[in-house]
Write a protein that holds these residues in place. Structure first.
Motif, PDB file in Angstrom:
ATOM      1  N   LEU A   8       0.830  -1.202   0.000  1.00  9.51           N
ATOM      2  CA  LEU A   8       0.000   0.000   0.000  1.00  9.51           C
ATOM      3  C   LEU A   8       0.861   1.248   0.000  1.00  9.51           C
ATOM      4  CD1 LEU A   8      -2.833   1.095   0.117  1.00  9.51           C
ATOM      5  CD2 LEU A   8      -2.689   1.022   2.609  1.00  9.51           C
ATOM      6  N   GLU A   9       1.912   1.184   0.751  1.00 15.01           N
ATOM      7  CA  GLU A   9       2.803   2.338   0.791  1.00 15.01           C
ATOM      8  C   GLU A   9       3.406   2.600  -0.586  1.00 15.01           C
ATOM      9  OE1 GLU A   9       4.425   2.570   5.390  1.00 15.01           O
ATOM     10  OE2 GLU A   9       5.634   1.655   3.811  1.00 15.01           O
ATOM     11  N   ALA A  10       3.762   1.487  -1.233  1.00 18.93           N
ATOM     12  CA  ALA A  10       4.305   1.655  -2.581  1.00 18.93           C
ATOM     13  C   ALA A  10       3.275   2.310  -3.487  1.00 18.93           C
ATOM     14  CB  ALA A  10       4.722   0.293  -3.138  1.00 18.93           C
ATOM     15  N   GLU A  11       2.063   1.844  -3.331  1.00 12.22           N
ATOM     16  CA  GLU A  11       0.988   2.418  -4.137  1.00 12.22           C
ATOM     17  C   GLU A  11       0.807   3.893  -3.818  1.00 12.22           C
ATOM     18  OE1 GLU A  11      -2.366   2.549  -6.740  1.00 12.22           O
ATOM     19  OE2 GLU A  11      -0.630   1.235  -6.515  1.00 12.22           O
ATOM     20  N   LEU A  12       0.887   4.185  -2.538  1.00 13.75           N
ATOM     21  CA  LEU A  12       0.726   5.576  -2.132  1.00 13.75           C
ATOM     22  C   LEU A  12       1.870   6.433  -2.661  1.00 13.75           C
ATOM     23  CD1 LEU A  12      -0.551   5.170   1.536  1.00 13.75           C
ATOM     24  CD2 LEU A  12      -1.825   5.890  -0.485  1.00 13.75           C
ATOM     25  N   GLN A  13       3.041   5.848  -2.662  1.00 15.56           N
ATOM     26  CA  GLN A  13       4.170   6.584  -3.222  1.00 15.56           C
ATOM     27  C   GLN A  13       3.919   6.888  -4.685  1.00 15.56           C
ATOM     28  OE1 GLN A  13       6.724   7.905  -1.782  1.00 15.56           O
ATOM     29  NE2 GLN A  13       6.136   7.200   0.256  1.00 15.56           N
ATOM     30  N   ARG A  14       3.415   5.878  -5.360  1.00 15.16           N
ATOM     31  CA  ARG A  14       3.150   6.063  -6.778  1.00 15.16           C
ATOM     32  C   ARG A  14       2.121   7.181  -6.979  1.00 15.16           C
ATOM     33  NH1 ARG A  14      -0.390   4.933 -10.376  1.00 15.16           N
ATOM     34  NH2 ARG A  14      -1.771   3.918  -8.888  1.00 15.16           N
ATOM     35  N   MET A  15       1.066   7.096  -6.158  1.00  9.01           N
ATOM     36  CA  MET A  15       0.039   8.128  -6.269  1.00  9.01           C
ATOM     37  C   MET A  15       0.599   9.487  -5.912  1.00  9.01           C
ATOM     38  SD  MET A  15      -3.192   6.063  -4.677  1.00  9.01           S
ATOM     39  CE  MET A  15      -4.360   7.348  -4.959  1.00  9.01           C
ATOM     40  N   SER A  16       1.500   9.471  -4.941  1.00 12.48           N
ATOM     41  CA  SER A  16       2.114  10.728  -4.552  1.00 12.48           C
ATOM     42  C   SER A  16       2.851  11.349  -5.724  1.00 12.48           C
ATOM     43  CB  SER A  16       3.067  10.486  -3.386  1.00 12.48           C
ATOM     44  OG  SER A  16       3.799  11.665  -3.125  1.00 12.48           O
ATOM     45  N   ALA A  17       3.613  10.506  -6.414  1.00  7.44           N
ATOM     46  CA  ALA A  17       4.356  11.011  -7.564  1.00  7.44           C
ATOM     47  C   ALA A  17       3.392  11.526  -8.622  1.00  7.44           C
ATOM     48  CB  ALA A  17       5.233   9.901  -8.132  1.00  7.44           C
TER      49      ALA A  17
ATOM     50  N   PRO B 110     -12.297   2.544  -9.229  1.00  8.41           N
ATOM     51  CA  PRO B 110     -12.221   1.277  -8.508  1.00  8.41           C
ATOM     52  C   PRO B 110     -10.878   1.076  -7.831  1.00  8.41           C
ATOM     53  CG  PRO B 110     -13.068   0.956 -10.733  1.00  8.41           C
ATOM     54  CD  PRO B 110     -12.575   2.367 -10.648  1.00  8.41           C
ATOM     55  N   SER B 111      -9.822   1.476  -8.475  1.00  8.31           N
ATOM     56  CA  SER B 111      -8.508   1.245  -7.876  1.00  8.31           C
ATOM     57  C   SER B 111      -8.330   2.101  -6.629  1.00  8.31           C
ATOM     58  CB  SER B 111      -7.415   1.536  -8.895  1.00  8.31           C
ATOM     59  OG  SER B 111      -7.491   2.871  -9.302  1.00  8.31           O
ATOM     60  N   PHE B 112      -8.888   3.320  -6.732  1.00  9.97           N
ATOM     61  CA  PHE B 112      -8.827   4.184  -5.552  1.00  9.97           C
ATOM     62  C   PHE B 112      -9.632   3.572  -4.421  1.00  9.97           C
ATOM     63  CE2 PHE B 112      -8.376   7.917  -3.101  1.00  9.97           C
ATOM     64  CZ  PHE B 112      -9.594   8.157  -2.488  1.00  9.97           C
ATOM     65  N   LYS B 113     -10.805   3.092  -4.754  1.00 13.36           N
ATOM     66  CA  LYS B 113     -11.642   2.468  -3.738  1.00 13.36           C
ATOM     67  C   LYS B 113     -10.934   1.254  -3.143  1.00 13.36           C
ATOM     68  CE  LYS B 113     -16.354   3.632  -5.078  1.00 13.36           C
ATOM     69  NZ  LYS B 113     -17.576   3.118  -5.681  1.00 13.36           N
ATOM     70  N   ALA B 114     -10.365   0.458  -4.039  1.00 11.41           N
ATOM     71  CA  ALA B 114      -9.698  -0.755  -3.579  1.00 11.41           C
ATOM     72  C   ALA B 114      -8.565  -0.408  -2.638  1.00 11.41           C
ATOM     73  CB  ALA B 114      -9.192  -1.550  -4.781  1.00 11.41           C
ATOM     74  N   ALA B 115      -7.799   0.601  -3.015  1.00  7.19           N
ATOM     75  CA  ALA B 115      -6.674   0.994  -2.171  1.00  7.19           C
ATOM     76  C   ALA B 115      -7.174   1.480  -0.822  1.00  7.19           C
ATOM     77  CB  ALA B 115      -5.866   2.082  -2.877  1.00  7.19           C
ATOM     78  N   LEU B 116      -8.244   2.240  -0.882  1.00  8.16           N
ATOM     79  CA  LEU B 116      -8.808   2.774   0.354  1.00  8.16           C
ATOM     80  C   LEU B 116      -9.319   1.652   1.239  1.00  8.16           C
ATOM     81  CD1 LEU B 116      -9.299   5.441   1.705  1.00  8.16           C
ATOM     82  CD2 LEU B 116     -11.537   5.544   0.618  1.00  8.16           C
ATOM     83  N   VAL B 117     -10.040   0.736   0.630  1.00  8.05           N
ATOM     84  CA  VAL B 117     -10.581  -0.393   1.389  1.00  8.05           C
ATOM     85  C   VAL B 117      -9.446  -1.223   1.973  1.00  8.05           C
ATOM     86  CG1 VAL B 117     -11.792  -2.582   1.164  1.00  8.05           C
ATOM     87  CG2 VAL B 117     -12.755  -0.507   0.166  1.00  8.05           C
ATOM     88  N   THR B 118      -8.435  -1.463   1.157  1.00  7.23           N
ATOM     89  CA  THR B 118      -7.293  -2.238   1.642  1.00  7.23           C
ATOM     90  C   THR B 118      -6.653  -1.564   2.840  1.00  7.23           C
ATOM     91  OG1 THR B 118      -6.906  -2.956  -0.610  1.00  7.23           O
ATOM     92  CG2 THR B 118      -5.122  -3.278   0.953  1.00  7.23           C
ATOM     93  N   ALA B 119      -6.475  -0.281   2.690  1.00 11.25           N
ATOM     94  CA  ALA B 119      -5.832   0.457   3.780  1.00 11.25           C
ATOM     95  C   ALA B 119      -6.673   0.382   5.045  1.00 11.25           C
ATOM     96  CB  ALA B 119      -5.623   1.903   3.355  1.00 11.25           C
ATOM     97  N   LEU B 120      -7.944   0.655   4.882  1.00 14.92           N
ATOM     98  CA  LEU B 120      -8.805   0.680   6.055  1.00 14.92           C
ATOM     99  C   LEU B 120      -8.919  -0.713   6.680  1.00 14.92           C
ATOM    100  CD1 LEU B 120     -11.601   3.102   4.857  1.00 14.92           C
ATOM    101  CD2 LEU B 120      -9.816   3.509   6.554  1.00 14.92           C
ATOM    102  N   SER B 121      -9.115  -1.705   5.837  1.00 11.76           N
ATOM    103  CA  SER B 121      -9.266  -3.048   6.393  1.00 11.76           C
ATOM    104  C   SER B 121      -7.980  -3.495   7.080  1.00 11.76           C
ATOM    105  CB  SER B 121      -9.674  -4.025   5.302  1.00 11.76           C
ATOM    106  OG  SER B 121      -8.710  -4.039   4.291  1.00 11.76           O
ATOM    107  N   GLY B 122      -6.878  -3.123   6.477  1.00  9.85           N
ATOM    108  CA  GLY B 122      -5.608  -3.469   7.089  1.00  9.85           C
ATOM    109  C   GLY B 122      -5.473  -2.853   8.470  1.00  9.85           C
ATOM    110  N   ARG B 123      -5.858  -1.604   8.543  1.00  9.46           N
ATOM    111  CA  ARG B 123      -5.781  -0.929   9.841  1.00  9.46           C
ATOM    112  C   ARG B 123      -6.733  -1.570  10.836  1.00  9.46           C
ATOM    113  NH1 ARG B 123      -1.016   1.510   9.584  1.00  9.46           N
ATOM    114  NH2 ARG B 123      -0.912   3.107   7.988  1.00  9.46           N
ATOM    115  N   ILE B 124      -7.902  -1.878  10.339  1.00 11.75           N
ATOM    116  CA  ILE B 124      -8.899  -2.464  11.238  1.00 11.75           C
ATOM    117  C   ILE B 124      -8.409  -3.807  11.755  1.00 11.75           C
ATOM    118  CG2 ILE B 124     -11.212  -3.466  11.287  1.00 11.75           C
ATOM    119  CD1 ILE B 124     -12.032  -1.211   9.369  1.00 11.75           C
ATOM    120  N   LEU B 125      -7.812  -4.575  10.839  1.00 10.95           N
ATOM    121  CA  LEU B 125      -7.296  -5.867  11.263  1.00 10.95           C
ATOM    122  C   LEU B 125      -6.209  -5.701  12.310  1.00 10.95           C
ATOM    123  CD1 LEU B 125      -7.192  -7.913   7.946  1.00 10.95           C
ATOM    124  CD2 LEU B 125      -8.604  -8.321   9.981  1.00 10.95           C
TER     125      LEU B 125
END
Length: 328
Positions: free
Chosen positions: A55-64, A306-321
């Motif tokens: 996710l961080e990698a993805e966020l980095q990519r989005m950041s760029a 969808p990819s944004f949603k997926a990333a968001l869901v992944t992030a949130l679910s990961g945190r929740i877990l």
DNA sequence: CGTTTTTGACCAGCGC
DNA sequence: GCGCTGGTCAAAAACG
């Protein structure tokens, strides 16, 4: 975009989504306010699993990506300022509006070459509307926005919309919220794609016409040229999907072109130039409205991605877990 | 059956 | 005046 953006915290177009605030990094010129972080990096005690790393990698990519967009916005803002100063000069010299004059609605080709010959840069102005359309030129606000007019006393109500559609979509349908009845189609000389002629069918007496033609340069772009002014309000939202087909579409499913969510630099230039259209109080009011809707559309675009949603869901679910008491 | 779309014909402006 | 071109008309077709 223009400097207005940088002065409006609530509408900042800072696109850094989910990226931790980087204090050491110089903020882009366009995004001056504190970034809103949807997925706060320091939300939890640090324990990075593989998903988090990914996710961080993805966020980095989005950041760029966001940084790139911010740079583009900066460039656009610079161009806007240049154009605005140029426009001020033009406004100070009314004699330069030589193309003005009334154009009768039909059979007036003499002064109506707007559609075929590329207008000079200052007249080729485009605005993004909330529907994903790019409104160009002056005067006409098809969505009922009251203050997008300039020099209306000397210009016909002609405007252009640039709509990004799927190249495979051969229909000439531009969703703009009104009902249109097609009354003709013609292949023009300078464009192999046929031009469709529509009349507003929402109100029988409405004089508005529009021409829709695929851009010769980019066939994913539909160019809709509007002539005249609607003498009625905009149809209710429930009817907005029936544009072009106007109610019955002769058996074809309603064609709804994709909004212009991804603009090429070429179109972004147009969008930036759009801000030149208005000045003074009108500009303020118009800008506020447009930018608000732009921000809304941006939010919509993100939520539709969808990819944004997926990333968001992944992030949130990961945190929740991670937060979950079952976790050891 | 009513409405819309399609499409060829026609009209008018413009350049030569 | 003629031809080219864009814009419009209107009959036929298509569709629900």
């Amino acid at each position: 975009m223009d400097p207005w953006v940088s002065s409006q915290p609530s509408l900042s177009l800072d696109l850094r989504v989910g990226v931790p605030p980087l204090g050491h990094r110089q903020a882009p010129a366009v995004a001056m306010v504190k970034p809103k972080v949807l997925v706060e990096e320091t939300f939890l005690p640090i324990k990075k699993g593989p998903e988090v790393v990914a996710l961080e990698a993805e966020l980095q990519r989005m950041s760029a990506e966001n940084r790139q967009l911010s740079e583009m916005l900066t460039a656009v803002a610079v161009k806007y300022e240049a154009l605005q100063s140029q426009f001020s000069v033009v406004s100070a010299n009314p004699s330069s509006t030589s193309e003005g004059g009334s154009v009768s609605p039909s059979r007036k080709r003499k002064s109506e070459s707007l559609d075929d010959s590329p207008p000079p840069p200052q007249q080729h102005r485009h605005l993004h509307t909330p529907g994903g359309l790019v409104l160009a030129d002056q005067t006409e606000c098809t969505s009922g926005e009251p203050c997008m007019r300039i020099r209306e006393e000397c210009k016909p109500k002609i405007s252009k919309l640039y709509v990004h559609v799927d190249p495979s979509d051969i229909s000439l349908v531009v969703k703009d919220g009104y009902q249109w009845r097609k009354y003709g189609q013609k292949v023009t000389k300078d464009n192999p794609c046929p031009r469709a002629y529509f009349k507003c069918s929402f109100a029988p007496s409405c004089p508005v016409k529009k021409k829709v033609q695929r851009s010769a340069e980019d066939n994913t772009i539909l160019v809709a040229t509007y002539e005249g002014e609607h003498n009625h309000g905009q149809p209710p939202a429930a009817q907005q999907n029936s544009d072009g087909g106007s109610g019955k579409s002769a058996g074809k499913p309603p064609q709804v072109p994709a909004p212009v969510t991804h603009l090429s630099p070429h179109h972004q230039e147009h969008a930036a130039a759009a801000a030149v259209v208005v000045t003074g109080e009108q500009a303020a009011a118009a800008s506020e409205l447009i930018r608000r809707k732009l921000a809304e559309q941006m939010a919509m675009t993100l939520t539709r991605d969808p990819s944004f949603k997926a990333a968001l869901v992944t992030a949130l679910s990961g945190r929740i877990l991670e937060l979950s008491p079952t976790k050891d």
